[in-house]
Design a protein around this motif. Structure first.
Motif, short mmCIF file in Angstrom:
data_model
loop_
_atom_site.label_atom_id
_atom_site.label_comp_id
_atom_site.label_asym_id
_atom_site.label_seq_id
_atom_site.Cartn_x
_atom_site.Cartn_y
_atom_site.Cartn_z
N VAL A 10 -14.68 5.10 -3.41
CA VAL A 10 -13.64 4.45 -2.74
C VAL A 10 -12.37 5.13 -2.80
O VAL A 10 -12.01 5.50 -3.97
N PRO B 1 0.57 3.70 -3.66
CA PRO B 1 -0.71 4.34 -3.14
C PRO B 1 -1.67 4.22 -4.13
O PRO B 1 -2.82 4.65 -3.71
N ALA B 2 -1.30 4.57 -5.27
CA ALA B 2 -2.36 5.02 -6.41
C ALA B 2 -3.22 3.54 -6.96
O ALA B 2 -4.16 3.87 -7.53
N VAL B 3 -2.68 2.19 -6.70
CA VAL B 3 -3.39 1.17 -6.93
C VAL B 3 -4.77 1.07 -6.10
O VAL B 3 -4.88 0.98 -4.81
N VAL B 4 -5.93 1.18 -7.07
CA VAL B 4 -7.21 1.44 -6.46
C VAL B 4 -7.60 0.05 -5.42
O VAL B 4 -7.45 -1.19 -6.04
N GLN B 5 -8.10 0.21 -4.32
CA GLN B 5 -8.29 -0.94 -3.50
C GLN B 5 -7.00 -1.91 -3.16
O GLN B 5 -7.23 -3.02 -2.58
N GLY B 6 -5.95 -1.10 -3.38
CA GLY B 6 -4.62 -2.08 -2.95
C GLY B 6 -4.56 -3.33 -3.36
O GLY B 6 -4.91 -3.67 -4.40
N LYS C 186 -11.76 -5.41 -3.78
CA LYS C 186 -11.49 -5.25 -5.33
C LYS C 186 -11.63 -6.84 -5.67
O LYS C 186 -11.67 -7.80 -5.14
N THR D 234 -11.87 6.85 -6.46
CA THR D 234 -12.49 6.54 -7.47
C THR D 234 -14.22 6.34 -7.28
O THR D 234 -14.57 6.25 -6.35
N ARG E 179 -2.47 8.43 1.56
CA ARG E 179 -1.36 8.19 2.57
C ARG E 179 -0.73 9.57 2.61
O ARG E 179 -0.33 9.81 1.63
N GLY F 138 0.77 -1.25 -0.11
CA GLY F 138 -0.10 0.14 -0.07
C GLY F 138 0.87 1.27 0.14
O GLY F 138 0.72 2.11 -0.64
N TYR G 185 2.96 10.74 3.58
CA TYR G 185 4.37 10.17 3.71
C TYR G 185 5.18 11.01 4.57
O TYR G 185 4.93 12.10 4.85
N ALA H 18 -0.30 10.80 -1.21
CA ALA H 18 -0.75 10.01 -2.71
C ALA H 18 -1.72 8.93 -2.25
O ALA H 18 -1.75 8.60 -1.12
N GLY H 19 -2.57 8.69 -3.29
CA GLY H 19 -3.59 7.84 -3.14
C GLY H 19 -4.66 7.73 -4.24
O GLY H 19 -4.02 8.19 -5.32
N TYR H 20 -5.80 7.39 -4.10
CA TYR H 20 -6.84 7.30 -5.23
C TYR H 20 -8.24 7.52 -4.58
O TYR H 20 -8.30 7.65 -3.49
N ASP I 71 -8.51 6.29 -0.63
CA ASP I 71 -7.32 6.07 0.26
C ASP I 71 -6.29 7.00 -0.04
O ASP I 71 -5.81 6.93 -1.06
#
Lengths: 387, 642
Positions: B183, A84-89, B246, B199, B187, A80, B189, B195-197, B185
């Motif tokens: 959805v 971090p940008a990978v949707v739903q980890g 997922k 959607t 983070r 994770g 650092y 950084a995150g997403y 998340d």
């Protein structure tokens, strides 16, 4: 002139970054601090111990942790943090973890993905959609993944499959139908072996399917015992397969329910079509170590309804099995042994300890089962790999 | 003696020693569902899986939803299979009030079962009211709103000769249920970067179609006796969207479906016998059929695994009450038989015979009321084991003590101590696919001290405050966590939970010539600590899904038939496990809802229009982990009565 200066400068940067990725101590994941748990752990032959936490079913909380040997820090959810940008980890219900050619393969059962990660820094290289994947094995050119292939508990009897993934393209380039709910898988010689559990069937299956690698067809089916699970192949071509046993619930005179084992969670040796039982080895988790031993943990008292978690060391080349009751050692603190990994260089034993109400732990013991360190892991730490 | 009877006639909660939290029919008019009303109560955490068809249950004072009994006109809505009562299955029309008793309700002639649950939610029907000279009332209405929801309904009320009144209710609801959710998340650092997403996805397979019909006959008011009979049917079919996780490919997260048929027939008869005695009889027959279909999402066109559950229940209760000097003695005996039939592999077909015997005394002198109650629950399960019927016994003694002291008309103090046991459900015990078969009943001990103070009471202004502080100890707690879907659970005895809590509420009303305005604020503090295992990471952590802080604020004003209502709900951070690590934290959330309604009087009846805007701030939140709640949504309603 400016253009050349820029080019030289860029090349310098490239050289520096290339140098960084080569040098493990300055790998991109070195910025992940983690918690120091293993003071005095020497780097030794490996740089990291990867831990895959299965996570809870349909909770999407499977995570990949690692222990960094250079500084003894345990890093939670490294995937994770690095992606971090990978949707739903990572996704839901990690079921297997394997290292092949510097790449870490993570089998996500609930999400229906097999992720390929750069083992140096956990960055995601590819995610391959595989329905219901369970376990993974490799040869030089392919990965082989066992799959339930859409079976549901209580539904129609649905045969499982083995999917073949090209290591060049990361795409599925073959599939073959095997028994119901296939689990452990291994490559040996020109064959792929897969253990059929039949876990959703009213009567469990009891076979290992043998698939020819050239034709990618099932060539034979070997009967072992019912409800097979883990499967490994040693360097001599012998197949070792464990069973989850058979059980029945009954009630005692006071009305208490007891789970009685009618068949043990045993270990079996399959050499060609000859099957022999490793008597009195009980397996709830196991690993084949490069030191030529199978290490397994199981409840030695399971047939009597008792509780005696025991570590077994089975030399695959022959010789006597050693059994050590955990209760007499530091490993008595392990509540639910859920996964095991052994360091072939120094004999350290890593045990994933599952807590069904909260996060689990990873324990490190010396080969004499003296505690070296322990760390708080994620939910259900089950699969470990040394890198 | 007639007081006793009158109390019972007016409602099943009137005349109670402890004053419950209550939402009246006036307030009920501003909400579109029962759960919206119930979540306002202090001390309550609503568990809501989201959407039109999502399961909604209440958890009072961290004891778990199975410890809260839901009573319709004083008779419990049972579900021996899982003890979950879905608040989404009850209508609001015809309800006179909704009351929540934390602790022990003590009122004359109550049944023994009314002493058994740790907390109790009472849904009390209002008897029909007819204008002079009228014998029939007709009410037609419909609701229309977000998620493609349409809910037409019709009610006919009729007064027979002699004063017996009938109410027939029919309601249908249909909805596609889909909504978009985020959805995300992010983070942070160590170097400060983020950084995150984030959607957007759409919740699918969440359609609902349901029908509810009810018939209720109530006797004319008389000082000597009264009775009512209530028949209820609810049928529905719905998609189970499942949790969000997922998943690869174009496969749906879930295609599972559930159909329900619930029916009950219940009646109550209360009668005065001679000068000293009064008697109440209650009876109920209920049946529910649930069919759950698990579709193999990865094998489109594959046939599903189907599971059918049929719950049968019969209940009989007798209660007698008499005043002896300053003591009112209440004796009650209830009997019930539950049976579950399911087409599961190796199913054990459990039956359960329960007997509740209760002796209750209420002592009254001057400003002091006190009550001591003793309930004995005798429970015998029988089930199939190795081909034979085998049995299990679980008995429990549940004492309670309630004191209320009212030194002045404006000030009252109350306290209670209660021990109650929540029996393991059939699902807890007898599921063959999941769950433990070695479960003990949950043991809940509650201690409570509270005060009510009416600070201002003039004709124009009213300000009242209520505070309760409590200490709950829960042992052998059975935690049910949804696993593969909302319907299948995995069970474990979590062990011990220690709760220190406080419920505070304040209510202000000011009246003026054309109307009134008011505010109700409620705050709940619950420090609910997991004391199961001293060696575990979970030791002393806040238990799953219970926030330390939560509360609501309701502002309203009404003037010449218009009423506006604004409600704010806030829930602090929660965790999905007692190991309160950041990875298992659920973010705090706040929602703001608004409602506007207008009543128009017509020559022959009335017209009522209401609009309700939910989640105005479009908050993205989850009450249950991985079950995202809808953003902004609305519901409009129109009702014509004549």
């Amino acid at each position: 002139m400016n253009k050349y200066a820029l080019l030289v400068f860029s090349m310098a940067i490239l050289a520096v970054s290339a140098g960084c990725t080569k040098d493990e101590t300055t790998s991109r994941d070195s910025g992940l601090a983690g918690v120091n748990v293993a003071v005095g752990e020497k780097k030794g032959a490996f740089s990291k111990l990867f831990v895959l936490n299965e996570g809870n079913y349909q909770k999407n909380n499977s995570t990949l942790d690692f222990l960094r040997f250079s500084d003894g820090n345990y890093v939670s959810d490294a995937f994770g943090s690095m992606n971090p940008a990978v949707v739903q980890g990572l996704g839901d219900t990690g079921n297997d973890l394997a290292l092949n050619d510097g790449k870490l393969w993570v089998v996500m059962n609930g999400s229906g993905y097999v992720h390929v990660l750069d083992a140096r820094d956990e960055t995601l290289l590819s995610s391959i959609a595989v329905p219901d994947p369970r376990y993974i094995a490799f040869d030089g050119s392919h990965a082989y993944v066992s799959s339930y292939a859409g079976a549901i508990y209580g539904g129609d009897e649905t045969k499982g499959k083995v999917y073949r993934i090209s290591l060049d393209t990361y795409k599925i380039d073959g599939e073959v139908e095997v028994g119901c709910q296939p689990e452990g898988i291994a490559v040996s010689g020109n064959s792929v072996y897969v253990a059929n559990s039949g876990g959703y069937n009213y009567v469990h299956e009891n076979t290992v399917s043998v698939i020819d690698r050239t034709t990618f067809k099932v060539t034979s089916t070997v009967e072992v015992v019912s409800n097979l699970h883990f499967l490994v192949a040693d360097s001599k071509g012998t197949i070792w397969v464990s069973s989850y046993g058979e059980s029945a619930w009954t009630q005692d005179a006071d009305g208490n329910w007891i789970q009685n084992m009618s068949e043990p969670m045993g270990l079996y040796k399959v050499a060609g079509s000859t099957v022999s039982s490793m008597n009195n080895v009980h397996v709830s988790c196991m690993t084949l170590c490069d030191d030529g031993n199978i290490y397994a943990i199981g409840n030695a008292a399971e047939m009597d309804g008792g509780f005696n978690n025991t570590l077994y060391k089975v030399p695959v080349g022959g010789g006597s099995v050693t059994a050590v009751a955990l209760s007499a050692t530091d490993a008595a603190k392990v509540g639910n042994p859920y996964g095991i990994c052994v360091n072939p260089k120094n004999g350290d034993i890593y045990i994933g300890d599952a807590d069904y109400t909260g996060p689990g732990k990873v324990w490190c013991f010396t080969k004499d089962l003296k505690t070296k360190w322990s760390a708080v892991a994620g939910m259900l730490p089950a699969h470990m790999v040394l890198y | 003696m007639t007081d006793t009877l009158r109390a019972s006639v007016v409602s099943s909660t009137a005349g109670s020693l402890l004053v419950p939290q209550r939402i009246t029919s006036r307030e009920l008019k501003t909400v579109t569902g029962l759960s919206e009303a119930v979540r306002r109560f202090a001390g309550v955490q609503l568990r809501d899986y989201g959407g039109v068809g999502g399961l909604r249950t209440v958890n009072v004072r961290s004891l778990g939803s199975e410890h809260t009994g839901v009573f319709v006109d004083g008779i419990q809505v049972d579900n021996a299979q899982n003890m979950q009562v879905d608040l989404g299955r009850f209508g609001l029309e015809g309800l006179g009030s909704v009351s929540l008793f934390s602790g022990q309700k003590v009122s004359p002639l109550q049944s023994a079962k009314e002493y058994s649950s740790a907390s109790a939610l009472y849904l009390d029907s209002a008897d029909p009211v007819f204008r002079p000279g009228k014998k029939n009332n007709f009410i037609f209405g419909t609701g229309v709103g977000s998620f493609g929801t349409i809910s037409p309904r019709a009610i006919w009320e009729h007064e027979f000769k002699g004063g017996t009144a009938l109410r027939l209710t029919g309601e249908e609801v249909s909805s596609h249920g889909r909504y978009r959710f985020h959805v995300k998340d992010y983070r942070q650092y160590p170097d400060g970067s983020l950084a995150g997403y984030d959607t957007t996805m759409t919740r699918a397979n969440c359609d609902l179609s349901g029908i509810r019909t009810e018939a209720r006959l109530s006797s004319p008011r008389s000082s000597d006796s009264f009775w009512n009979i209530h028949a209820y049917f609810y049928g529905s079919g719905r998609g189970l969207p499942g949790p969000v996780y997922k998943k690869a490919g174009e496969y749906p997260l879930s295609s599972d479906r559930q159909t329900d048929r619930d029916a009950f027939l219940q009646g109550r008869y209360v009668r005065k016998i001679g000068e000293d005695w009064s008697l109440a009889l209650r009876a109920k027959l209920s049946f529910s059929h649930l069919e759950y279909s698990d579709f193999p999402e990865l094998v489109p066109g594959g046939s599903p695994a189907r599971y059918n559950y049929r719950n049968h229940s019969s209940y009989l209760s007798a209660a007698a009450s008499r005043l002896v000097w300053k003591f009112r003695i209440n004796l009650a005996q209830d009997l019930q038989y539950d049976y579950l039939d399911a087409d599961l592999r190796d199913f054990v077909y459990p039956g359960r015979l329960s007997s509740w015997s209760c002796l209750s005394t209420v002592f009254q002198t001057g400003s002091l009321d006190a009550s001591a109650n003793l309930l004995y629950l005798l429970e015998r399960d029988s089930f199939l084991s190795m081909g034979d019927r085998s049995s299990a016994k679980r008995d429990a003694l549940m004492p309670s003590l309630v004191v209320r002291w009212k030194p002045s008309g404006r000030l009252a103090f109350n306290g209670f101590a209660k021990r109650s046991f929540r029996m393991p459900t059939f699902n807890d015990l007898y599921y063959t696919t999941v769950g433990s078969k070695t479960l003990d009943p949950e043991d809940a001990v509650q201690l409570d001290l509270g005060a009510e103070w009416t600070a201002v009471e003039t004709g124009r202004n009213h300000l009242a405050m209520k505070a309760d502080f409590y200490r709950n100890l829960l042992r052998n707690k059975i935690i049910a966590v949804p696993t593969s879907n909302q319907f299948r659970w995995s069970m474990y005895n979590l062990g011990k939970v220690s709760v220190i809590g406080g419920d505070l509420s304040a209510e202000f009303v000011t009246r003026f010539q054309e109307g009134e305005a008011g505010a109700v604020a409620r705050y709940t503090l619950q420090s609910s600590r997991d004391r199961s295992d001293r060696e575990a990471l979970t030791w002393n952590g806040q238990i799953p899904y219970i926030p330390l802080h939560s509360g609501s604020l309701n502002l309203y004003g009404s003037v010449s038939g218009w009423r506006a209502d604004l409600t704010l709900f806030a829930t602090g951070e929660r965790f999905t496990t007692s190991a309160n690590l950041p990875a298992y934290r659920l973010a705090p959330w706040t929602t703001l809802d608004a409602a506007v309604s207008k009543d128009i009087s017509l020559k022959e009846g009335g017209l009522s229009i209401k609009a309700r805007l939910n989640n105005l701030l479009n908050e993205r939140y989850e009450i249950v982990d991985n079950y995202p709640m809808p953003g902004f949504n609305f519901m409009c309603g129109i009702t014509y009565s004549f």
